[in-house]
Design a protein around this motif. Structure first.
Motif, mmCIF file in Angstrom:
data_model
loop_
_atom_site.group_PDB
_atom_site.id
_atom_site.type_symbol
_atom_site.label_atom_id
_atom_site.label_comp_id
_atom_site.label_asym_id
_atom_site.label_seq_id
_atom_site.Cartn_x
_atom_site.Cartn_y
_atom_site.Cartn_z
ATOM 1 N N GLN A 1 14.227 5.434 -4.508
ATOM 2 C CA GLN A 1 13.879 6.211 -3.311
ATOM 3 C C GLN A 1 13.039 5.422 -2.312
ATOM 4 O OE1 GLN A 1 11.954 9.695 -4.911
ATOM 5 N NE2 GLN A 1 13.881 10.675 -5.495
ATOM 6 N N ILE A 2 12.670 4.200 -2.670
ATOM 7 C CA ILE A 2 11.922 3.359 -1.723
ATOM 8 C C ILE A 2 12.848 2.935 -0.592
ATOM 9 C CG2 ILE A 2 10.709 1.166 -1.436
ATOM 10 C CD1 ILE A 2 9.823 1.366 -4.330
ATOM 11 N N ASP A 3 12.389 3.095 0.624
ATOM 12 C CA ASP A 3 13.185 2.718 1.794
ATOM 13 C C ASP A 3 13.039 1.214 2.019
ATOM 14 O OD1 ASP A 3 14.688 2.679 4.063
ATOM 15 O OD2 ASP A 3 13.246 3.750 5.318
ATOM 16 N N LEU A 4 13.935 0.459 1.412
ATOM 17 C CA LEU A 4 13.851 -0.999 1.474
ATOM 18 C C LEU A 4 14.077 -1.528 2.891
ATOM 19 C CD1 LEU A 4 15.760 -1.972 -1.796
ATOM 20 C CD2 LEU A 4 13.295 -1.886 -1.412
ATOM 21 N N LEU A 5 14.922 -0.858 3.669
ATOM 22 C CA LEU A 5 15.175 -1.303 5.034
ATOM 23 C C LEU A 5 13.910 -1.197 5.885
ATOM 24 C CD1 LEU A 5 17.075 -2.333 7.204
ATOM 25 C CD2 LEU A 5 17.822 0.040 7.604
ATOM 26 N N LEU B 1 0.798 -1.228 0.000
ATOM 27 C CA LEU B 1 0.000 0.000 0.000
ATOM 28 C C LEU B 1 0.833 1.283 0.000
ATOM 29 C CD1 LEU B 1 -3.058 -0.921 2.251
ATOM 30 C CD2 LEU B 1 -3.134 0.015 -0.061
ATOM 31 N N PRO B 2 1.876 1.434 0.833
ATOM 32 C CA PRO B 2 2.648 2.684 0.787
ATOM 33 C C PRO B 2 3.403 2.889 -0.522
ATOM 34 C CG PRO B 2 3.017 1.506 2.858
ATOM 35 C CD PRO B 2 2.309 0.569 1.947
ATOM 36 N N LEU B 3 3.536 1.842 -1.337
ATOM 37 C CA LEU B 3 4.290 1.935 -2.584
ATOM 38 C C LEU B 3 3.394 2.160 -3.795
ATOM 39 C CD1 LEU B 3 6.600 -1.171 -1.961
ATOM 40 C CD2 LEU B 3 7.010 1.195 -1.267
ATOM 41 N N LEU B 4 2.078 2.159 -3.611
ATOM 42 C CA LEU B 4 1.163 2.193 -4.749
ATOM 43 C C LEU B 4 1.312 3.462 -5.572
ATOM 44 C CD1 LEU B 4 -2.117 0.695 -3.241
ATOM 45 C CD2 LEU B 4 -0.473 -0.393 -4.744
ATOM 46 N N LEU B 5 1.422 4.602 -4.914
ATOM 47 C CA LEU B 5 1.533 5.864 -5.644
ATOM 48 C C LEU B 5 2.804 5.894 -6.485
ATOM 49 C CD1 LEU B 5 0.322 8.640 -6.194
ATOM 50 C CD2 LEU B 5 1.571 9.514 -4.213
ATOM 51 N N ARG B 6 3.891 5.394 -5.939
ATOM 52 C CA ARG B 6 5.148 5.369 -6.680
ATOM 53 C C ARG B 6 5.076 4.393 -7.849
ATOM 54 N NH1 ARG B 6 9.903 7.564 -5.600
ATOM 55 N NH2 ARG B 6 9.058 8.291 -3.633
ATOM 56 N N PHE B 7 4.473 3.238 -7.641
ATOM 57 C CA PHE B 7 4.297 2.287 -8.741
ATOM 58 C C PHE B 7 3.403 2.875 -9.831
ATOM 59 C CE2 PHE B 7 5.014 -1.643 -5.844
ATOM 60 C CZ PHE B 7 6.385 -1.473 -5.976
ATOM 61 N N LYS B 8 2.342 3.565 -9.409
ATOM 62 C CA LYS B 8 1.401 4.145 -10.364
ATOM 63 C C LYS B 8 2.083 5.204 -11.218
ATOM 64 C CE LYS B 8 -2.881 4.764 -11.874
ATOM 65 N NZ LYS B 8 -3.590 3.728 -12.637
ATOM 66 N N MET B 9 2.995 5.983 -10.622
ATOM 67 C CA MET B 9 3.696 7.034 -11.349
ATOM 68 C C MET B 9 4.901 6.515 -12.126
ATOM 69 S SD MET B 9 2.087 9.922 -10.692
ATOM 70 C CE MET B 9 3.288 11.220 -10.986
ATOM 71 N N ARG B 10 5.289 5.293 -11.895
ATOM 72 C CA ARG B 10 6.480 4.758 -12.551
ATOM 73 C C ARG B 10 6.136 3.824 -13.710
ATOM 74 N NH1 ARG B 10 9.786 3.253 -15.259
ATOM 75 N NH2 ARG B 10 11.991 2.784 -14.883
ATOM 76 N N PHE B 11 5.084 3.035 -13.589
ATOM 77 C CA PHE B 11 4.753 2.035 -14.598
ATOM 78 C C PHE B 11 3.411 2.335 -15.242
ATOM 79 C CE2 PHE B 11 7.299 -0.177 -11.343
ATOM 80 C CZ PHE B 11 8.374 -0.581 -12.124
ATOM 81 N N ARG B 12 3.201 1.767 -16.409
ATOM 82 C CA ARG B 12 1.900 1.837 -17.075
ATOM 83 C C ARG B 12 0.902 0.937 -16.342
ATOM 84 N NH1 ARG B 12 5.661 1.179 -21.311
ATOM 85 N NH2 ARG B 12 5.798 2.987 -22.699
ATOM 86 N N SER B 13 -0.372 1.288 -16.473
ATOM 87 C CA SER B 13 -1.411 0.454 -15.864
ATOM 88 C C SER B 13 -1.401 -0.953 -16.461
ATOM 89 C CB SER B 13 -2.788 1.094 -16.071
ATOM 90 O OG SER B 13 -2.876 2.318 -15.381
ATOM 91 N N LYS B 14 -1.154 -1.044 -17.772
ATOM 92 C CA LYS B 14 -1.092 -2.353 -18.407
ATOM 93 C C LYS B 14 0.054 -3.180 -17.834
ATOM 94 C CE LYS B 14 -1.778 -2.967 -22.857
ATOM 95 N NZ LYS B 14 -1.598 -3.013 -24.331
#
Length: 536
Positions: free
Chosen positions: A204-208, A67-80
């Motif tokens: 920029q995702i905080d993997l730790l 859930l905290p990564l959804l906005l970043r995924f949405k702005m980085r990849f296509r919906s398809k």
């Protein structure tokens, strides 16, 4: 320019709506553990039920992680790209679960399914939010989406039980894998190839922080699920997992202070509605976990098979619809959310009261329909109202972080914690029942019973389960009433100190002449409304 829809421009709008529904229903019901074939899966794999419960909760941890990564995924990849990747991964994990006998592989696959399932759901939740509530009113959306999702889940359990009953439990996973692959093909044909003009980098995702989040809740899940099986805190594994959870969760919170883009912003803990919402979600978990008592009664006492037992889920559907209409009307009249939550708890309590009086070895299954309707009403009202209250007043980034914690607490922590408590109390009550029966065995001649003492033990054990179930419902009724009292004591809105002064004067019989008329009117109306709600 980015197309706000999901499909290509040549797709007609009615077809777009049909495609959204065709995607939404399978994605809502797909999972790693299906309760309808839980028993068959456990017995066929010769596996402790705790492993499958752990796997079920792991899927919710996966949702909370994504859930905290959804906005970043949405702005980085296509919906398809997101849809094809998510659906293909879910299909692959479903096949893995159907073909493996390793509990650790099943647990990991459930985590992955939960992670990608929430990514796929959000792709369709955003268009549905615009369709169902163009003005942005979340209450309109919640009162339709939650009944739809819960009803779909309840109806699918009977379908899955029938598939598992007629074929094998693996067939359910293979069927869902095929459906996911069909949706992948539909995505390739109909979904557009556009993306946002701005890309957010993934580095920029905080993997730790994400690792600490996953580790801490996995350790907590292990403690809550395996506590009884490992003899509670006498086990060094439970002790080590408990200490590990405290350390990793503390490190997670400490880590959020020093990073520029925290995985879970600590500012959310300053909001009163989130803290109170968490406590209410814990109470909701206690109500949801009570389903184990009914399953023990229907399967262990009445002897219903899984197919007939899952038919009771159909009885919840009218309650879900009635509860959704009730909540919609409540919000339309702008009545307080606090009393909507209390009314949901009241419906759930009435369900417990009816089940308490219906506990009997010869009760007809049709008598359980009305309690199931009340349970459906209480469930959907509490899902809508508590979720709306807990997530109210946050911006986009904070909302995703709050939803991340809220979904883990609502679906994993609260249910697993309440389930562990129920399991412990039920064991003690059953043991006490056997002891009470054993005191009278010396006065009974065992010769008339075919099988002697073993036959008496079987009947005694059945009676002990019956009395333990009835007593546990009684304790649940008391706990529900305490939860209602606790909710009454909570302060949901800001304190109007002038209104308190006026209420005090009205109670003492003093004059309030000269005070602001609007405040006087609001005060008198609030007193009469509160009195009316309490009277009801």
């Amino acid at each position: 320019m980015y197309n706000k829809g999901l499909f290509k421009d040549w797709v007609p709008k009615p077809v777009m709506l049909l495609l959204i529904l065709a995607y939404l229903f399978p994605i809502l019901i797909v999972g790693g553990i299906y309760t309808a074939n839980f028993r068959e899966m456990m017995s066929d794999l010769a596996m402790y039920s705790e492993y499958l419960s752990f796997a079920n909760y792991a899927s919710f941890i996966g949702m909370g992680t994504a859930l905290p990564l959804l906005l970043r995924f949405k702005m980085r990849f296509r919906s398809k790209e997101l849809m094809i990747t998510s659906l293909s991964t879910i299909a692959l994990c479903s096949v893995v679960i159907a073909t493996t006998d390793s509990p650790y592989v099943i647990i990991f696959s459930n985590f992955v399914i939960g992670f990608f399932k929430i990514i796929a759901i959000i792709e369709f939740v955003l268009p549905l939010l615009h369709i169902l509530s163009p003005d942005g009113d979340r209450t309109k959306f919640y009162t339709i989406f939650y009944p739809l999702s819960i009803t779909t889940a309840q109806l699918s359990t009977y379908l899955f039980a029938k598939i598992a009953y007629n074929l094998e439990w693996e067939s359910v996973y293979l069927v869902m894998a095929v459906i996911m692959l069909i949706l992948v093909l539909v995505s390739v044909i109909f979904m557009h190839n556009l993306r946002f003009s701005r890309k957010l980098p993934l580095y920029q995702i905080d993997l730790l922080s994400m690792l600490l989040f996953v580790t801490s809740f996995f350790l907590l899940t292990y403690v809550l699920v395996f506590a009884k099986q490992q003899d509670w805190f006498n086990s060094p594994y439970i002790q080590g997992a408990s200490v590990g959870f405290i350390i990793t969760f503390a490190l997670l919170l400490w880590r959020q202070k020093g990073v520029k883009r925290p995985f879970v912003p600590l500012t959310i803990f300053k909001k009163k509605n989130f803290i109170q919402g968490v406590t209410l979600l814990m109470g909701l978990g206690m109500l949801l976990a009570s389903a184990t008592i009914q399953n023990t009664f229907t399967v262990g006492i009445l002897g219903l098979d899984s197919l007939t037992n899952n038919l009771l889920n159909y009885a919840m559907v009218p309650g879900l619809v009635i509860g959704a209409i009730y909540a919609r009307k409540w919000y339309a009249k702008r009545l307080p959310t606090k009393f909507l939550i209390i009314s949901g708890m009241v419906f759930y309590t009435l369900h417990f009261v009816m089940m308490y009086f219906l506990i009997s070895p010869n009760v007809d299954v049709y008598y359980l329909i009305v309690p199931s309707i009340l349970r459906g009403m209480g469930m959907v009202i509490l899902f809508i109202s508590i979720w709306f209250y807990a997530l109210d007043g946050f911006d986009m980034a904070e909302t995703l972080a709050v939803a991340s914690l809220a979904i883990v607490i609502r679906s994993m922590v609260s249910v697993a914690f309440a389930g562990a408590i129920y399991s412990w109390i039920f064991y003690k009550l059953q043991l006490q029942g056997l002891e009470n029966i054993a005191h009278h065995l010396d006065a009974v001649s065992l010769s008339p019973y075919r099988g002697g003492g073993l036959a008496v033990y079987g009947r005694s054990r059945l009676q002990a389960v019956l009395t333990a179930s009835k007593a546990l419902y009684g304790y649940t009724i008391i706990a529900s009433m305490l939860l209602i009292i606790y909710t009454l004591m909570l302060r949901f809105e800001k304190t109007h100190y002038r209104r308190i002064i006026l209420i005090r004067k009205l109670i003492k019989g003093e004059s309030i002449k000269g005070y602001n008329h609007s405040v006087r009117k609001a005060t008198i109306e609030s007193i009469s409304d509160s009195a009316g709600v309490v009277a009801v």
